[in-house]
Scaffold this motif. Structure first.
Motif, mmCIF file in Angstrom:
data_model
loop_
_atom_site.group_PDB
_atom_site.id
_atom_site.type_symbol
_atom_site.label_atom_id
_atom_site.label_comp_id
_atom_site.label_asym_id
_atom_site.label_seq_id
_atom_site.Cartn_x
_atom_site.Cartn_y
_atom_site.Cartn_z
ATOM 1 N N ASP A 69 1.028 -1.315 -0.049
ATOM 2 C CA ASP A 69 -0.001 0.146 -0.100
ATOM 3 C C ASP A 69 0.820 1.286 -0.017
ATOM 4 N N ALA A 70 2.057 1.191 0.951
ATOM 5 C CA ALA A 70 2.846 2.599 0.742
ATOM 6 C C ALA A 70 3.448 2.567 -0.511
ATOM 7 N N LEU A 71 3.937 1.520 -1.026
ATOM 8 C CA LEU A 71 4.418 1.627 -2.337
ATOM 9 C C LEU A 71 3.565 2.115 -3.644
ATOM 10 N N LYS A 72 2.175 1.894 -3.581
ATOM 11 C CA LYS A 72 1.495 2.314 -4.355
ATOM 12 C C LYS A 72 1.252 3.656 -4.271
ATOM 13 N N ALA A 73 1.156 4.517 -3.023
ATOM 14 C CA ALA A 73 1.200 5.761 -2.667
ATOM 15 C C ALA A 73 2.610 6.549 -3.146
ATOM 16 N N VAL A 74 3.589 5.876 -3.078
ATOM 17 C CA VAL A 74 5.095 6.637 -3.627
ATOM 18 C C VAL A 74 4.879 6.127 -5.191
ATOM 19 N N HIS A 75 4.520 5.353 -5.694
ATOM 20 C CA HIS A 75 4.167 5.265 -6.987
ATOM 21 C C HIS A 75 3.339 6.223 -7.741
ATOM 22 N N ALA A 76 2.249 6.610 -6.949
ATOM 23 C CA ALA A 76 1.534 7.622 -7.518
ATOM 24 C C ALA A 76 1.931 8.988 -7.393
ATOM 25 N N ALA A 77 2.622 9.233 -6.337
ATOM 26 C CA ALA A 77 3.183 10.516 -6.246
ATOM 27 C C ALA A 77 4.544 10.719 -7.157
ATOM 28 N N ILE A 78 5.314 9.801 -7.467
ATOM 29 C CA ILE A 78 6.059 9.964 -8.580
ATOM 30 C C ILE A 78 5.557 10.329 -9.947
ATOM 31 N N CYS A 79 4.483 9.230 -10.260
ATOM 32 C CA CYS A 79 3.992 9.563 -11.536
ATOM 33 C C CYS A 79 3.432 11.057 -11.830
ATOM 34 N N ARG A 80 2.589 11.480 -10.607
ATOM 35 C CA ARG A 80 2.150 12.735 -10.970
ATOM 36 C C ARG A 80 3.492 13.895 -11.087
ATOM 37 N N LYS A 81 4.613 13.493 -10.268
ATOM 38 C CA LYS A 81 5.348 14.562 -10.461
ATOM 39 C C LYS A 81 6.301 14.408 -11.731
ATOM 40 N N ILE A 82 6.420 13.280 -12.359
ATOM 41 C CA ILE A 82 6.980 13.420 -13.667
ATOM 42 C C ILE A 82 6.087 13.241 -15.044
ATOM 43 N N GLY A 83 4.831 13.264 -14.343
ATOM 44 C CA GLY A 83 3.977 13.380 -15.621
ATOM 45 C C GLY A 83 3.696 11.876 -16.471
ATOM 46 N N TRP A 84 3.971 10.985 -15.569
ATOM 47 C CA TRP A 84 3.697 9.755 -16.158
ATOM 48 C C TRP A 84 2.182 8.888 -15.786
ATOM 49 N N ASP A 85 1.753 8.322 -16.671
ATOM 50 C CA ASP A 85 0.231 7.400 -16.143
ATOM 51 C C ASP A 85 0.432 6.008 -16.602
ATOM 52 N N PRO A 86 1.343 4.970 -15.899
ATOM 53 C CA PRO A 86 1.537 3.850 -16.445
ATOM 54 C C PRO A 86 0.385 2.853 -16.046
ATOM 55 N N GLY A 87 -0.450 3.286 -15.134
ATOM 56 C CA GLY A 87 -1.581 2.199 -14.632
ATOM 57 C C GLY A 87 -1.270 1.776 -13.587
ATOM 58 N N ALA A 88 -1.940 0.716 -12.779
ATOM 59 C CA ALA A 88 -1.797 0.237 -11.326
ATOM 60 C C ALA A 88 -1.652 -1.261 -11.768
ATOM 61 N N GLY A 89 -0.966 -2.047 -10.790
ATOM 62 C CA GLY A 89 -0.772 -3.306 -10.725
ATOM 63 C C GLY A 89 0.916 -3.861 -10.803
ATOM 64 N N ASP A 90 1.657 -2.646 -11.225
ATOM 65 C CA ASP A 90 3.103 -3.040 -11.449
ATOM 66 C C ASP A 90 3.970 -1.958 -10.850
ATOM 67 N N GLU A 91 3.505 -1.458 -9.608
ATOM 68 C CA GLU A 91 4.102 -0.423 -8.778
ATOM 69 C C GLU A 91 5.778 -0.857 -8.390
ATOM 70 N N ARG A 92 5.852 -2.074 -7.995
ATOM 71 C CA ARG A 92 7.136 -2.373 -7.612
ATOM 72 C C ARG A 92 8.218 -2.298 -8.604
ATOM 73 N N ALA A 93 7.795 -2.889 -10.091
ATOM 74 C CA ALA A 93 8.635 -2.949 -11.007
ATOM 75 C C ALA A 93 9.158 -1.506 -11.591
ATOM 76 N N PHE A 94 8.130 -0.617 -11.704
ATOM 77 C CA PHE A 94 8.130 0.799 -11.843
ATOM 78 C C PHE A 94 9.090 1.518 -11.063
ATOM 79 N N LEU A 95 8.739 1.290 -9.539
ATOM 80 C CA LEU A 95 9.720 1.957 -8.664
ATOM 81 C C LEU A 95 11.321 1.372 -8.561
#
Length: 295
Positions: free
Chosen positions: A243-269
């Motif tokens: 759950d914490a990784l999802k929050a971090v994933h969402a924050a980074i995506c907003r900051k850099i302007g990406w929208d990769p979708g959900a379900g693959d947060e750890r690989a993205f991070l």
């Protein structure tokens, strides 16, 4: 160098042969460019003067003297501007250095300053080109029967002293590097080793082992964050719950302007962490540090 994780990062001193090869390439580029410029200038000036009826070589209007002054200014600006502009750029290297895979960096991890680049390039002329030009002039004078006395030996000693200077110090520094506080190093080519004990969702090339998606971040995205955020992200990847990784994933995506979708947060991070770490460590090799996202 000390990395954001506190690891020692080795720096490889550029070989003397690479530095000499880079200088030869740069001089050839400059001379070729000046020859082309001179030919174009003569062609344009000749056409303009032909249409007016003036004689360029006669110097009736002072055009010949003006062209000589213009060419001298272009030579001066090109010679010094070529080295200064490129070595002050993000890559810290001229075209010749980039071809052979080396660059200029400040010693001790400091930032490469304009003063240092100017100093090392001005001293290069005193070390190499002035004595070399003096030797050529003296040889021409000797061939015409003029007595040059011991000037030839003095110029040869001057040239040999600075030419051999890099062979008598540990870091292959020339006199200009010592005065300016710089050295010439190899550009890093090796990939970073895996450092996360929890790594496994993303492969070394940034592709997800879950979805197969490849995460490749550009300079703009990686420039958003600094060392502080990198350390925070590492701790999150080691210890945080999904759950914490999802929050971090969402924050980074907003900051850099990406929208990769959900379900693959750890690989993205993990991919973002590895590429951000590579960028920060590469910058630190050459005196560029970004403490956090606000710097």
């Amino acid at each position: 160098m000390i990395t954001p994780e506190g690891l020692a990062l080795p720096v490889t001193i550029a070989p003397r042969a690479s530095r000499a090869g880079a200088l030869i390439i740069d001089v050839m580029i400059i001379v070729t460019g000046l020859i082309i410029f001179q030919m174009v200038m003569q062609w344009i000036a000749g056409g303009l003067l032909d249409s007016t009826g003036f004689d360029l070589e006669g110097g009736e209007t002072g055009a010949f003297e003006f062209l000589i002054i213009l060419f001298a200014l272009v030579v001066f600006v090109t010679w010094y501007g070529y080295f200064l502009v490129q070595e002050l750029g993000p890559r810290g290297a001229t075209l010749g250095k980039r071809i052979v895979g080396i660059r200029v960096a400040a010693r001790g991890g400091a930032r490469l300053t304009p003063e240092a680049v100017i100093a090392r390039n001005l001293l290069r002329d005193i070390e190499i080109f002035y004595p070399l030009i003096t030797l050529v002039v003296l040889l021409v004078m000797a061939n015409t029967g003029q007595d040059i006395g011991i000037l030839g030996w003095v110029a040869a000693g001057w040239f040999a002293l600075f030419l051999l200077f890099p062979f008598f110090n540990h870091d292959s520094l020339r006199a200009g590097d010592i005065v300016a506080g710089t050295w010439v190093v190899d550009r890093p080519r090796t990939k970073l080793a895996e450092v996360l004990s929890t790594q496994g969702a993303a492969t070394a090339n940034g592709a997800s082992e879950v979805t197969g998606a490849r995460y490749d971040f550009g300079e703009a995205e990686l420039s958003v964050y600094g060392e502080k955020e990198l350390q925070t992200l590492e701790r999150m990847l080691r210890d945080a719950q999904p759950d914490a990784l999802k929050a971090v994933h969402a924050a980074i995506c907003r900051k850099i302007g990406w929208d990769p979708g959900a379900g693959d947060e750890r690989a993205f991070l993990e991919a973002f962490y590895a590429q951000l770490r590579a960028k920060l460590e590469g910058d630190m090799r050459f005196g560029k540090r970004k403490a956090d996202k606000h710097s």
